[in-house]
Motif scaffolding. Structure first.
Motif, short mmCIF file in Angstrom:
data_model
loop_
_atom_site.label_atom_id
_atom_site.label_comp_id
_atom_site.label_asym_id
_atom_site.label_seq_id
_atom_site.Cartn_x
_atom_site.Cartn_y
_atom_site.Cartn_z
N ASN A 98 0.74 -1.32 -0.02
CA ASN A 98 -0.02 -0.11 -0.09
C ASN A 98 0.75 1.21 -0.04
OD1 ASN A 98 -2.77 0.12 -0.40
ND2 ASN A 98 -3.16 1.08 1.56
N VAL A 99 2.13 1.15 -0.02
CA VAL A 99 2.77 2.64 -0.13
C VAL A 99 2.84 3.05 -1.36
CG1 VAL A 99 4.44 1.56 1.88
CG2 VAL A 99 5.00 0.96 -0.64
N LYS A 102 3.74 1.42 -4.85
CA LYS A 102 4.54 0.69 -5.76
C LYS A 102 4.07 0.79 -7.23
CE LYS A 102 5.11 -2.70 -3.37
NZ LYS A 102 4.05 -2.41 -2.29
N SER A 103 2.78 0.02 -7.05
CA SER A 103 2.23 0.32 -8.61
C SER A 103 1.86 1.46 -9.20
CB SER A 103 0.81 -0.81 -8.33
OG SER A 103 1.11 -2.18 -7.79
N SER A 104 1.37 2.36 -8.33
CA SER A 104 1.18 3.49 -8.71
C SER A 104 2.58 4.42 -9.37
CB SER A 104 0.76 4.77 -7.63
OG SER A 104 -0.31 3.98 -6.89
N ILE A 132 -2.88 -2.83 -11.48
CA ILE A 132 -4.09 -2.54 -10.87
C ILE A 132 -3.46 -1.54 -9.39
CG2 ILE A 132 -5.79 -3.52 -9.28
CD1 ILE A 132 -5.96 -5.98 -11.26
N HIS A 168 -6.83 0.75 -2.71
CA HIS A 168 -6.37 1.03 -1.32
C HIS A 168 -6.27 -0.03 -0.45
CE1 HIS A 168 -10.65 0.21 -1.16
NE2 HIS A 168 -10.42 0.20 0.08
N ALA A 200 4.86 -7.59 -5.12
CA ALA A 200 3.92 -7.50 -4.18
C ALA A 200 4.62 -6.96 -3.11
CB ALA A 200 3.66 -9.27 -3.91
N GLY A 201 3.69 -6.34 -2.32
CA GLY A 201 4.22 -5.62 -1.15
C GLY A 201 4.63 -6.64 -0.08
N ASN A 242 7.04 8.51 -1.16
CA ASN A 242 6.06 8.48 -2.00
C ASN A 242 4.80 9.29 -1.11
OD1 ASN A 242 4.26 8.50 -4.02
ND2 ASN A 242 3.32 6.51 -3.21
N LYS A 243 3.75 9.92 -1.59
CA LYS A 243 2.69 10.44 -1.29
C LYS A 243 3.19 11.80 -0.46
CE LYS A 243 0.47 6.07 -0.17
NZ LYS A 243 -0.66 5.07 0.43
N ASP A 287 1.95 14.58 -1.40
CA ASP A 287 0.84 15.40 -1.30
C ASP A 287 0.35 15.49 0.10
OD1 ASP A 287 -1.66 13.19 -1.97
OD2 ASP A 287 0.39 12.63 -2.46
N LEU A 288 0.70 14.50 1.09
CA LEU A 288 0.25 14.37 2.34
C LEU A 288 1.38 15.16 3.38
CD1 LEU A 288 -1.22 11.02 2.11
CD2 LEU A 288 -2.57 13.14 1.89
N SER A 299 4.99 12.10 -5.69
CA SER A 299 3.50 11.82 -5.51
C SER A 299 3.12 10.98 -6.80
CB SER A 299 2.54 12.82 -5.37
OG SER A 299 1.08 12.63 -5.43
N ALA A 300 2.97 9.56 -6.44
CA ALA A 300 2.79 8.66 -7.51
C ALA A 300 1.42 9.00 -8.11
CB ALA A 300 2.97 7.37 -7.18
N LYS A 301 0.52 9.27 -7.31
CA LYS A 301 -0.74 9.49 -7.62
C LYS A 301 -1.08 10.59 -8.44
CE LYS A 301 -5.10 9.98 -5.09
NZ LYS A 301 -5.70 9.83 -3.55
N1 LIG Z 1 -2.34 10.46 -1.41
C1 LIG Z 1 -1.60 9.51 -2.05
N2 LIG Z 1 -2.01 8.32 -2.30
C2 LIG Z 1 -1.37 7.57 -3.16
C3 LIG Z 1 -0.09 8.04 -3.80
N3 LIG Z 1 0.34 6.99 -4.52
C4 LIG Z 1 -0.48 5.78 -4.34
N4 LIG Z 1 -1.51 6.28 -3.56
C5 LIG Z 1 -2.61 5.37 -2.89
O1 LIG Z 1 -2.27 4.43 -1.92
C6 LIG Z 1 -2.98 3.13 -2.36
C7 LIG Z 1 -2.18 1.92 -2.77
O2 LIG Z 1 -1.38 2.29 -3.99
P1 LIG Z 1 -0.50 0.96 -4.88
O3 LIG Z 1 0.06 1.65 -5.96
O4 LIG Z 1 -1.74 0.17 -5.16
O5 LIG Z 1 0.35 0.51 -3.70
P2 LIG Z 1 1.16 -0.83 -3.88
O6 LIG Z 1 2.42 -0.58 -3.06
O7 LIG Z 1 1.43 -1.18 -5.28
O8 LIG Z 1 0.26 -1.80 -2.93
P3 LIG Z 1 0.51 -3.48 -2.94
O9 LIG Z 1 0.30 -3.75 -4.28
O10 LIG Z 1 -0.72 -3.87 -2.14
O11 LIG Z 1 1.69 -3.69 -2.40
C8 LIG Z 1 -4.12 3.72 -3.57
O12 LIG Z 1 -5.18 3.90 -2.80
C9 LIG Z 1 -3.13 4.90 -4.25
O13 LIG Z 1 -4.38 5.64 -4.80
C10 LIG Z 1 0.28 9.35 -3.76
O14 LIG Z 1 1.14 9.75 -3.98
N5 LIG Z 1 -0.56 10.06 -2.70
#
Ligand SMILES: Nc1nc2c(ncn2[C@@H]2O[C@H](COP(=O)(O)OP(=O)(O)OP(=O)(O)O)[C@@H](O)[C@H]2O)c(=O)[nH]1
Ligand SMILES: [Mg+2]
Length: 457
Positions: free
Chosen positions: A231-232, A234-236, A248, A251, A277-278, A335-336, A338-339, A358-360
């Motif tokens: 959830n950090v 990575k995929s984003s 994919i 959250h 995978a996380g 990452n993130k 924006d927070l 901010s990957a998102k």
């Molecule tokens: N606010 C914020 N949320 C983010 C950011 N990047 C990702 N997220 C959110 O974090 C959640 C997890 O994102 P993923 O990219 O699926 O994370 P992951 O590390 O691939 O997670 P796993 O595949 O479960 O290991 C999602 O709800 C995203 O929208 C960011 O830069 N800012």
């Protein structure tokens, strides 16, 4: 020149295009082309000038199959060195196949993968390293790998290898004289100049062997694992680098289970991005397999992007992952951004390079790319100034054998053993070099080299 049957294949990519090219090669190429090609100028193939283009129709008896342009390339001035005819037909899938079928009906055999290039090799126009460069060039993903392949195609490696062989042959000539005509039963030592030959070959082999790691990265890309707890983001991050929704994102922690691989071109360097995978302890069987794969990928990767959620304080899982990666090539990703920031990157003291993104929201991605690029170049994971690199494991293995044989020779000399032993190792060193260029080859080896080609090349 050896004699082979006449082969034909479609040399353009399968599918619809403006034109499609059917190639024929072999000593019956002109004869077969004459049977199926009716030139507007009524000339037969043998009267048409080599390397010129002629307009006409492909015909099967009375039936016109297609309206085409043909190019005749007369031996030895062709890709295979044999007589060749290239038919430029209309590019439809069906049309090109119809033309090929007609060619086959009138006496050619369907070519196997890479058979045209194999003939260029068998007929002595190119050596095996040059044949291998052809496929590398076709599959090259970046400018750098193109330029390395072009050097090899031009014969740079071939020349280097024959230079090394010449050095060894000089030594072999001396050794054979000493063995055949020992002076009063005492073997004369190898003169200094020839010892230097051996040293030169040893050093050159060593340099080429060392260049392989670099060469492999240029050719196959730098394996870059995106690693972190669930959830950090990575995929984003993968999606942001690819600029598409490839993986994919949800959250829910534990979304990614399998390894996802995609290649991007970073200023000419291919990066093989691997989303994983996380990593966490989990009872879920599927997720657990994914976690194991992630750990495995940490070992295999050339570089790691360690992703953290900067809006949270570092937790046990972050630190456990850090322990696994701290001695590797790592860039830390906060990452993130924006927070509000809560993470303290000093807890990961070995990691000196950090970048906030901010990957998102695709913020900081360019800065991250710059960071990755300068890290790679600065750490010489890849360095473009290297003169000659080898990119093929086959070459590396053969050079290792050469190097080993030469080390054996030095040992023999030092221990004062007879020259016969030196001669044996010299032979082996020379044979290993000949394997690289294909002067010594087996059917298995050739199959192995050409199996990666496409039909028609
Ligand atoms: N606010 C914020 N949320 C983010 C950011 N990047 C990702 N997220 C959110 O974090 C959640 C997890 O994102 P993923 O990219 O699926 O994370 P992951 O590390 O691939 O997670 P796993 O595949 O479960 O290991 C999602 O709800 C995203 O929208 C960011 O830069 N800012
Ligand atoms: Mg994911």
């Amino acid at each position: 020149m050896q004699m082979f049957d006449t082969i034909a294949a479609i040399s353009t990519a399968n599918g619809e295009g403006g034109i499609g090219i059917v190639r024929i090669s072999g000593d019956r190429a002109l004869e077969i082309a004459d049977k199926i090609f009716s030139a507007k100028n009524k000339k037969s193939m043998k009267d048409i000038e080599s390397h010129s283009v002629t307009y006409g129709n492909i015909v099967d008896g009375d039936i016109i199959v297609d309206e085409v342009l043909t190019t005749v390339l007369k031996s030895p001035r062709s890709y295979t060195t044999e007589d060749m005819v290239e038919i430029n037909c209309h590019g439809g899938f069906l049309v090109t196949h119809k033309v090929l079928e007609t060619v086959l009906k009138y006496g050619a055999r369907a070519a196997e993968k890479g058979e045209f290039t194999k003939r260029a090799f068998m007929n002595g126009r190119i050596d095996l390293t040059q044949a291998e460069a052809v496929i590398d060039l076709i599959t090259a993903k970046t400018e750098k790998s193109i330029s390395v392949s072009v050097d090899q195609l031009r014969g740079d490696l071939r020349e280097q290898i024959s230079h090394l062989k010449k050095l060894l042959l000089d030594v072999a000539a001396h050794v054979n004289v000493v063995i055949d005509y020992p002076e009063e039963g005492i073997e004369e030592p190898i003169p200094e100049a020839l010892i230097n030959n051996l040293k030169d070959v040893h050093n050159a082999s060593n340099t080429l062997i060392k260049s392989y790691d670099k060469g492999k990265k240029i050719k196959e890309g730098i394996k870059t694992a995106i690693v972190g707890r669930p959830n950090v983001g990575k995929s984003s991050l993968l999606n942001a680098l690819l600029k598409e929704e490839r993986a994919i994102v949800t959250h829910i922690p534990g979304t990614t289970r399998d390894i996802i691989e995609e290649v991007i071109n970073l200023n000419g360097i291919p990066l093989v991005l691997v989303d994983t995978a996380g990593i966490r302890k989990t009872e879920d069987i599927v997720e657990n397999i994914g976690v194991e794969k992630s750990k495995d990928m940490i070992e295999k990767a050339d570089m790691i992007l360690f992703v953290t959620d900067s809006s949270m304080e570092e937790i046990k899982e972050d630190l456990e992952i850090y322990e696994k990666i701290k001695d590797k090539n790592v860039i830390g990703i906060l990452n993130k951004s924006d927070l509000t920031k809560k993470l303290n990157e000093n807890s990961f003291e070995n990691i000196k390079n950090w970048v906030s993104i901010s990957a998102k929201n695709s913020k900081g991605i360019v800065e991250m790319e710059d960071k990755i690029y300068s890290y790679i170049v600065g750490n010489e994971i890849e360095n473009s100034s290297e003169k000659m690199v080898i990119t093929n494991i086959r070459h590396k293995t053969a050079l290792e054998k050469t190097k080993e044989s030469i080390e054996n020779i030095f040992e023999t000399i030092e221990s004062g053993y007879p020259m016969d032993l030196v001669a044996v190792d010299l032979r082996e060193a020379l044979d290993s070099l000949s394997e690289i260029t294909g002067e010594i080859s087996t059917e298995d080896l050739l199959d192995h080299v050409f199996k990666n080609f496409c039909v028609g090349k």
